[in-house]
Design a protein around this motif. Sequence first.
Motif, PDB file in Angstrom:
ATOM      1  N   PHE A   1       0.811  -1.217   0.000  1.00 55.25           N
ATOM      2  CA  PHE A   1       0.000   0.000   0.000  1.00 55.25           C
ATOM      3  C   PHE A   1       0.850   1.275   0.000  1.00 55.25           C
ATOM      4  CE2 PHE A   1      -3.603  -2.431  -0.026  1.00 55.25           C
ATOM      5  CZ  PHE A   1      -4.781  -1.746   0.254  1.00 55.25           C
ATOM      6  N   ALA A   2       2.098   1.181   0.374  1.00 58.40           N
ATOM      7  CA  ALA A   2       2.980   2.344   0.330  1.00 58.40           C
ATOM      8  C   ALA A   2       3.413   2.659  -1.100  1.00 58.40           C
ATOM      9  CB  ALA A   2       4.209   2.125   1.211  1.00 58.40           C
ATOM     10  N   ARG A   3       3.220   1.695  -2.011  1.00 58.21           N
ATOM     11  CA  ARG A   3       3.640   1.854  -3.412  1.00 58.21           C
ATOM     12  C   ARG A   3       2.515   1.436  -4.348  1.00 58.21           C
ATOM     13  NH1 ARG A   3       6.559  -2.132  -4.368  1.00 58.21           N
ATOM     14  NH2 ARG A   3       7.584  -1.302  -6.217  1.00 58.21           N
ATOM     15  N   LEU A   4       1.296   1.803  -4.031  1.00 56.93           N
ATOM     16  CA  LEU A   4       0.148   1.210  -4.706  1.00 56.93           C
ATOM     17  C   LEU A   4       0.111   1.506  -6.203  1.00 56.93           C
ATOM     18  CD1 LEU A   4      -1.934  -0.691  -3.645  1.00 56.93           C
ATOM     19  CD2 LEU A   4      -3.400   1.243  -3.036  1.00 56.93           C
ATOM     20  N   GLY A   5       0.427   2.728  -6.598  1.00 55.93           N
ATOM     21  CA  GLY A   5       0.446   3.050  -8.021  1.00 55.93           C
ATOM     22  C   GLY A   5       1.472   2.210  -8.765  1.00 55.93           C
ATOM     23  N   GLU A   6       2.667   2.101  -8.198  1.00 55.93           N
ATOM     24  CA  GLU A   6       3.717   1.277  -8.814  1.00 55.93           C
ATOM     25  C   GLU A   6       3.287  -0.189  -8.886  1.00 55.93           C
ATOM     26  OE1 GLU A   6       7.645   1.878  -7.021  1.00 55.93           O
ATOM     27  OE2 GLU A   6       6.831   3.724  -6.161  1.00 55.93           O
ATOM     28  N   GLU A   7       2.638  -0.656  -7.842  1.00 54.51           N
ATOM     29  CA  GLU A   7       2.191  -2.050  -7.799  1.00 54.51           C
ATOM     30  C   GLU A   7       1.162  -2.321  -8.896  1.00 54.51           C
ATOM     31  OE1 GLU A   7       4.117  -4.066  -6.089  1.00 54.51           O
ATOM     32  OE2 GLU A   7       2.982  -4.517  -4.256  1.00 54.51           O
ATOM     33  N   VAL A   8       0.241  -1.408  -9.084  1.00 53.56           N
ATOM     34  CA  VAL A   8      -0.772  -1.577 -10.130  1.00 53.56           C
ATOM     35  C   VAL A   8      -0.116  -1.583 -11.505  1.00 53.56           C
ATOM     36  CG1 VAL A   8      -2.731  -0.444 -11.269  1.00 53.56           C
ATOM     37  CG2 VAL A   8      -2.722  -0.726  -8.777  1.00 53.56           C
ATOM     38  N   ARG A   9       0.853  -0.705 -11.710  1.00 57.55           N
ATOM     39  CA  ARG A   9       1.568  -0.701 -12.993  1.00 57.55           C
ATOM     40  C   ARG A   9       2.317  -2.011 -13.199  1.00 57.55           C
ATOM     41  NH1 ARG A   9       3.097   4.486 -11.403  1.00 57.55           N
ATOM     42  NH2 ARG A   9       5.287   3.884 -11.139  1.00 57.55           N
ATOM     43  N   ALA A  10       2.971  -2.487 -12.154  1.00 58.79           N
ATOM     44  CA  ALA A  10       3.787  -3.696 -12.267  1.00 58.79           C
ATOM     45  C   ALA A  10       2.933  -4.932 -12.541  1.00 58.79           C
ATOM     46  CB  ALA A  10       4.612  -3.894 -10.995  1.00 58.79           C
ATOM     47  N   ILE A  11       1.828  -5.056 -11.832  1.00 58.10           N
ATOM     48  CA  ILE A  11       0.996  -6.247 -12.009  1.00 58.10           C
ATOM     49  C   ILE A  11       0.276  -6.208 -13.362  1.00 58.10           C
ATOM     50  CG2 ILE A  11      -1.225  -5.522 -10.978  1.00 58.10           C
ATOM     51  CD1 ILE A  11       0.636  -8.778 -10.065  1.00 58.10           C
ATOM     52  N   SER A  12      -0.015  -4.999 -13.848  1.00 54.56           N
ATOM     53  CA  SER A  12      -0.613  -4.860 -15.182  1.00 54.56           C
ATOM     54  C   SER A  12       0.376  -5.309 -16.248  1.00 54.56           C
ATOM     55  CB  SER A  12      -1.040  -3.408 -15.425  1.00 54.56           C
ATOM     56  OG  SER A  12      -2.016  -2.986 -14.493  1.00 54.56           O
ATOM     57  N   ALA A  13       1.622  -4.860 -16.113  1.00 52.98           N
ATOM     58  CA  ALA A  13       2.661  -5.221 -17.080  1.00 52.98           C
ATOM     59  C   ALA A  13       2.988  -6.704 -17.025  1.00 52.98           C
ATOM     60  CB  ALA A  13       3.921  -4.404 -16.817  1.00 52.98           C
ATOM     61  N   ALA A  14       2.727  -7.353 -15.878  1.00 51.81           N
ATOM     62  CA  ALA A  14       3.077  -8.765 -15.690  1.00 51.81           C
ATOM     63  C   ALA A  14       2.059  -9.718 -16.308  1.00 51.81           C
ATOM     64  CB  ALA A  14       3.214  -9.058 -14.201  1.00 51.81           C
ATOM     65  N   GLY A  15       0.969  -9.180 -16.833  1.00 52.41           N
ATOM     66  CA  GLY A  15       0.012 -10.053 -17.512  1.00 52.41           C
ATOM     67  C   GLY A  15      -1.345 -10.190 -16.862  1.00 52.41           C
ATOM     68  N   ALA A  16      -1.634  -9.361 -15.855  1.00 51.51           N
ATOM     69  CA  ALA A  16      -2.970  -9.379 -15.261  1.00 51.51           C
ATOM     70  C   ALA A  16      -4.007  -8.998 -16.311  1.00 51.51           C
ATOM     71  CB  ALA A  16      -3.038  -8.411 -14.080  1.00 51.51           C
ATOM     72  N   ASP A  17      -5.218  -9.478 -16.125  1.00 53.65           N
ATOM     73  CA  ASP A  17      -6.306  -9.153 -17.052  1.00 53.65           C
ATOM     74  C   ASP A  17      -7.208  -8.054 -16.501  1.00 53.65           C
ATOM     75  OD1 ASP A  17      -5.963 -11.317 -19.179  1.00 53.65           O
ATOM     76  OD2 ASP A  17      -5.982 -12.489 -17.325  1.00 53.65           O
ATOM     77  N   TRP A  18      -7.487  -8.097 -15.223  1.00 50.66           N
ATOM     78  CA  TRP A  18      -8.269  -7.077 -14.525  1.00 50.66           C
ATOM     79  C   TRP A  18      -7.505  -6.680 -13.264  1.00 50.66           C
ATOM     80  CZ3 TRP A  18     -13.846  -9.615 -14.068  1.00 50.66           C
ATOM     81  CH2 TRP A  18     -14.379  -9.803 -15.356  1.00 50.66           C
ATOM     82  N   ILE A  19      -7.867  -5.538 -12.698  1.00 49.26           N
ATOM     83  CA  ILE A  19      -7.387  -5.140 -11.377  1.00 49.26           C
ATOM     84  C   ILE A  19      -8.571  -5.231 -10.416  1.00 49.26           C
ATOM     85  CG2 ILE A  19      -6.400  -3.300  -9.968  1.00 49.26           C
ATOM     86  CD1 ILE A  19      -4.456  -4.434 -12.046  1.00 49.26           C
ATOM     87  N   HIS A  20      -8.442  -6.076  -9.403  1.00 53.05           N
ATOM     88  CA  HIS A  20      -9.533  -6.286  -8.451  1.00 53.05           C
ATOM     89  C   HIS A  20      -9.326  -5.385  -7.242  1.00 53.05           C
ATOM     90  CE1 HIS A  20     -12.905  -8.653  -6.852  1.00 53.05           C
ATOM     91  NE2 HIS A  20     -12.293  -8.552  -5.674  1.00 53.05           N
ATOM     92  N   VAL A  21     -10.345  -4.598  -6.937  1.00 58.91           N
ATOM     93  CA  VAL A  21     -10.265  -3.621  -5.857  1.00 58.91           C
ATOM     94  C   VAL A  21     -11.280  -3.997  -4.777  1.00 58.91           C
ATOM     95  CG1 VAL A  21     -10.419  -1.188  -5.251  1.00 58.91           C
ATOM     96  CG2 VAL A  21      -9.596  -1.843  -7.532  1.00 58.91           C
ATOM     97  N   ASP A  22     -10.796  -4.369  -3.609  1.00 66.35           N
ATOM     98  CA  ASP A  22     -11.651  -4.759  -2.490  1.00 66.35           C
ATOM     99  C   ASP A  22     -11.974  -3.541  -1.634  1.00 66.35           C
ATOM    100  OD1 ASP A  22     -11.901  -7.660  -2.768  1.00 66.35           O
ATOM    101  OD2 ASP A  22      -9.741  -7.699  -2.451  1.00 66.35           O
ATOM    102  N   VAL A  23     -13.240  -3.191  -1.605  1.00 65.23           N
ATOM    103  CA  VAL A  23     -13.699  -2.048  -0.810  1.00 65.23           C
ATOM    104  C   VAL A  23     -14.447  -2.583   0.405  1.00 65.23           C
ATOM    105  CG1 VAL A  23     -15.121   0.034  -0.792  1.00 65.23           C
ATOM    106  CG2 VAL A  23     -13.856  -0.610  -2.879  1.00 65.23           C
ATOM    107  N   MET A  24     -13.931  -2.291   1.598  1.00 67.71           N
ATOM    108  CA  MET A  24     -14.515  -2.816   2.837  1.00 67.71           C
ATOM    109  C   MET A  24     -14.778  -1.671   3.805  1.00 67.71           C
ATOM    110  SD  MET A  24     -12.018  -6.094   3.411  1.00 67.71           S
ATOM    111  CE  MET A  24     -11.483  -7.122   2.039  1.00 67.71           C
ATOM    112  N   ASP A  25     -15.879  -1.781   4.553  1.00 68.80           N
ATOM    113  CA  ASP A  25     -16.337  -0.655   5.365  1.00 68.80           C
ATOM    114  C   ASP A  25     -16.220  -0.854   6.879  1.00 68.80           C
ATOM    115  OD1 ASP A  25     -18.342  -2.499   5.819  1.00 68.80           O
ATOM    116  OD2 ASP A  25     -19.974  -1.247   5.065  1.00 68.80           O
ATOM    117  N   GLY A  26     -15.708  -2.012   7.307  1.00 70.41           N
ATOM    118  CA  GLY A  26     -15.618  -2.269   8.733  1.00 70.41           C
ATOM    119  C   GLY A  26     -16.956  -2.532   9.389  1.00 70.41           C
TER     120      GLY A  26
END
Length: 219
Positions: A15-40
């Motif tokens: 989470f400290a590098r979230l933008g970089e992580e999304v770029r990296a996993i996209s470049a690695a061959g992911a098809d979608w980015i799954h975003v878990d939204v939780m409210d406690g």
Amino acid sequence: MANVRIAPSILSADFARLGEEVRAISAAGADWIHVDVMDGHFVPNLTIGPMVVKALRPHSSLPFDVHLMISPADPYLEAFAEAGADILTVHPEAGPHLHRTVQRIKALGKQAGVSLNPASPVELVETVLGDIDLILVMSVNPGFGGQSFITSQLKKIERLRRLIDDSGRTIHLEVDGGVDAANAATVVAAGADVLVAGTASFKGGPSQYAANIAALKGH
């Protein structure tokens, strides 16, 4: 498993590098980015809101698969749509009028999904089958990453696959929770065509992401 899509859950990213992580996993061959939204409240954890989705949107051209584990969901649909979500998935238990919620998602120009928790019956999606684009089977109890796959959900996946096929509609069948390279083929054989994988996608750091995704796809 040639047609399976992999949707890495950013819940397991750094989470400290979230933008970089999304770029990296996209470049690695992911098809979608799954975003878990939780409210406690609906689930026992707090994660992210629309502002984070908006901030991440420029980092990937992949579809953003936004899973709303929040109650009520309706007041937040527009904000997540405007933030850049492509798919908005809700739980039947998160509001009194599932059909109305689905119609609102569609009116916002987004794909609509319905998620079933491990104890949620298949019947909860039957009445909206003609309106949705995705069914998400939770194969762990939602709230935290890193849990073990609940094997009883395989029968639910099989039943939903028959239901989708009998409907004649194109509806994605997504599975989230404890999916890894060891069980991915079994989950796909049961009928899934989208695999959410957090820990299995992000383990080992960016240098391993491509190999992780390839292993989930069975090659």
